[in-house]
Design an enzyme around this catalytic site. Structure first.
Site, PDB file in Angstrom:
ATOM      1  CG  ASP A   1     -39.556 -26.222  -7.718  1.00  0.00           C
ATOM      2  OD1 ASP A   1     -38.398 -26.153  -7.269  1.00  0.00           O
ATOM      3  OD2 ASP A   1     -40.122 -27.298  -7.975  1.00  0.00           O
TER       4      ASP A   1
ATOM      5  CD  GLU B   1     -35.025 -24.411  -9.048  1.00  0.00           C
ATOM      6  OE1 GLU B   1     -34.034 -24.764  -8.394  1.00  0.00           O
ATOM      7  OE2 GLU B   1     -36.090 -25.061  -9.057  1.00  0.00           O
TER       8      GLU B   1
END
Length: 711
Positions: free
Chosen positions: A409, A438
């Protein structure tokens, strides 16, 4: 010591630099000399600089010799006044990192030679105690710990401690704080206390899956433990729990497969779960009351309790999660877990901040915690013991839970060195471990060249990145509900679409290379974040016939599955998942977030179509090429009238054509010479030609994708 008891303040900001703040109210903030004292030894301070700031005079002072961390020092002024020397910005210096880096693999609780060992890294503490409490409501026992090398504190106990609660009492800057062990493996309900469990009682058989030869072989299906089975018609007995997610042969009222058996039938290779380590936002003793995705990390090594049948029993959550992973592996499917190493739930309440204040988090130029994550804190992964914590945690989940991959994340908060260490560790333990993240460029005080972002993809070549360029070109902007991408009617993006379909590796002359390899591109148009694709289409085509929205949706999903790179599906995407327009459902109720198994039955025809596309991808290697060189050598962009896009794939044993028409009108095209069988069109998809084209002219139906196989 309370700050109100200090007449002035002193901070160790570098290994030989002390910053002193004298308020104007104390001798007008003036002192011509200072010295430092500990154990009756006095060390003079040389004033290097004096400035006036906000009702204080600030003195920058230097001293000779070394500070003995773990010892209390006092700073005296010329009047005989004194204050304690507090730990300041020194903890964020390279010298501190070098001095206190600990290589051992025994932090937390370990068992050896009949004894239980407790170790805590707390280099700035002047005292550490272990707090033990037996199961039930017995009295707590406080045990002093001994300081060892590299700032580690330890104690060894020769007795049975199973299910004892434990925590650490840490004295820093003359203030005692109680903290849960950062390396804790089991916790009480809602993560309030650490628990000691015996590893042999949670051991499970090792049942892995054959490793991927290359990341592009993967097809990822993202879901949330609770969402996956909580629907009343999921046919699952343990709805919303680890055990429920692992149940087999479950069916909806119409007799169709649900849950894990459905995922197996769909044909994906990996299930990716939103965070399942212990998080805040759900009361584990009343899990039906609140919902949360899980991006509020509390304890990184311990499983979340709200998914267990008994959150108060640490063995329940550990064993049930292991059973889930075991069941998924039994179906030949891999498990990817979403890990949140970029921030903690609340910085001030975190064990990190209580044990070594200021070390684990980034600070800006004026000394305040940075907020690139948007949640009030950024983990300082570039610091050696923070990096070690992350790598140790990854190793633990690989070895103890046998997961097959990690989704990072907000990976752009982390640094490239840490991510390469993660990659190296994974490769040393198993083959084919997927790492994706990400790579957004977020406003955190880390030099741009060090960020694990898409812009630095060349520095982390074996880590996949969510391709936002692919997402926005195919679907349209995630942040503008009404912006349309190529697959949902923007006819001006043909060249851009060809570029992302071929892996974003600089395939066309007009394009800019985003990735050096297709395995770096995670292709998606929908995930747990933001609006589902169906809800976006509701906004873009609110007045259109629902059949038109379904066609656009099918086309966008089809492009994801047949593009070069790693395809990523959001669970339920294949049956037009809706969250009723909720664009940020991180704590919305089950009625919004649940996977609607009745909807799956309603749109069975689309599910079958997506299954057919998955079969095509897995059958024909031209849709999962492994290098940029291979893509450029074996794919040719076909020249069709806009807005039709086409690619010709030529490999020694297969020749195929991919043709896409996002227009609302049928388009006539001329095919390359040869006899072509139709594997997919607007009605069907599969690995066997359903029909054959007898003419060189071929009519492409509106809003459709076609896959043609040369005889």
């Amino acid at each position: 010591m309370n700050s109100a008891d200090r007449n002035f303040f002193a901070y160790l900001d570098e290994m030989n630099i002390v910053t002193i703040l004298l308020p104007h109210s104390y001798h007008h903030g003036i002192s011509t000399s200072f010295y430092m004292a500990a154990d009756a030894v006095k060390t003079p301070l040389v004033i290097l600089e004096k400035t006036e700031i906000e009702e204080h005079f600030k003195y920058i002072c230097r001293f000779e010799g070394e500070i003995s961390f773990g010892k209390l020092y006092w700073i005296f002024d010329e009047y005989g006044g004194k204050t304690d020397l507090q730990i300041g910005a020194v903890i964020r210096t390279d010298q501190f990192d070098e001095k206190f880096y600990y290589e051992g693999n025994d932090l937390g609780v370990t068992f050896q030679a009949g004894q239980t060992c407790f170790k805590l890294w707390a280099p700035t503490a002047t005292g550490v105690k272990l707090k033990l409490r037996p199961s039930g409501n017995g009295y707590s026992e406080i045990i002093k710990m001994k300081r060892e090398e590299c700032g580690v504190w330890s104690v060894y106990l020769h007795r049975e401690l199973e299910l004892f609660q434990y925590s650490f009492l840490v004295l820093v800057n003359q203030e005692w704080r109680e903290a849960v062990d950062p390396y804790v493996k089991a916790v009480t309900a809602n993560g309030e206390q650490g628990l000691i469990v015996l590893p042999e009682k949670t051991a499970r058989p090792r049942l892995g899956i054959p490793p991927l030869e290359n990341p592009v072989e993967a097809i990822i299906y993202e879901t949330h433990i609770r969402d996956f089975t909580i629907h009343p018609h999921s046919g699952v007995r343990h709805r919303g729990l680890y055990l429920g997610a692992g149940e087999l042969d479950t069916k909806s009222p119409d007799g169709d497969a649900t849950g894990l058996s459905y995922v197996k039938d769909l044909g994906v290779t990996h299930l990716e779960f939103l965070p399942l380590n212990d998080f805040a936002g759900v009361d584990e003793l009343n899990p039906a009351k609140l919902y949360n995705w899980g991006y509020n990390p509390l304890h990184f090594y311990a499983p979340e309790g709200s998914y267990a049948t008994n959150p108060s029993d640490p063995y329940s959550r550990i064993i049930e999660l292991k059973k889930l992973i075991e069941q998924i592996h039994s179906q030949g499917i891999g498990v990817i877990i979403d890990v949140v190493f970029n921030h903690v739930y609340i910085r001030e309440q975190s064990s990190f901040e209580k044990i070594v204040p200021g070390y684990y988090f980034r600070h800006n130029d004026i000394g305040l915690p940075s907020n690139g994550t948007g949640v009030g804190n950024d983990i300082a992964s570039e610091r050696r013991m923070v990096r070690k914590f992350i790598v140790d945690c990854v190793r633990y989940w690989l070895e103890e839970y046998q997961v097959d991959g990690f989704r990072f994340d907000l990976m752009g908060i982390l640094d490239v060195t840490t991510m390469n260490e993660v990659r190296k560790t994974c490769d040393s333990l198993a083959k084919g471990i997927l790492i994706i993240g990400e790579g957004w460029n977020l406003n955190t005080p880390l030099p741009a060249a060090q960020k694990a972002t898409i812009a630095n993809q060349a520095k982390i070549p074996e880590i996949g990145q969510f391709n936002d360029k692919f997402r926005d070109i195919i679907k349209g902007s995630t942040f503008n509900l009404f912006d349309k991408g190529y697959a949902i009617g923007n006819e001006h993006l043909v060249d851009a679409a060809i570029e992302v379909i071929t892996g974003s590796i600089g395939f066309t002359k007009k394009s800019t290379r985003v990735f050096n390899s297709p395995q770096q591109s995670v292709n998606y148009v929908e995930c747990h974040d933001n609006h589902t694709l169906w809800d976006k289409l509701q906004g873009c085509y609110s007045e259109a016939d629902p059949a038109i929205r379904k066609k656009y949706h099918r086309l966008a999903t089809a492009i994801v599955l047949l593009s070069q790179g790693i395809p990523f599906l959001h669970s339920g995407q294949e049956f037009f998942r809706t969250k009723q327009g909720d664009g940020n459902s991180y704590r919305s109720p089950d009625v919004i977030n649940q996977l609607d198994w009745e909807r799956k039955s309603k749109y069975k025809d689309n599910v079958e179509y997506i299954k057919g596309l998955i079969k095509i991808r897995r059958e024909y290697s031209c849709f999962r090429m492994r290098t940029a060189e291979e893509i450029c050598a074996h794919i040719q962009a076909l020249s069709f009238p806009a807005p039709v896009a086409g690619c010709f794939y030529q490999l020694p044993k297969e020749e195929l054509i991919l043709v896409i028409n996002p227009s609302s009108k049928a388009q006539m095209i001329t095919l390359p010479e040869g006899d072509w069988g139709i594997l997919a069109n607007h009605q069907f998809a599969g690995t066997t030609a359903n029909d054959f084209i007898k003419e060189s002219q071929y009519l492409i139906e509106p809003i459709s994708l076609n896959v043609l196989l040369k005889k």
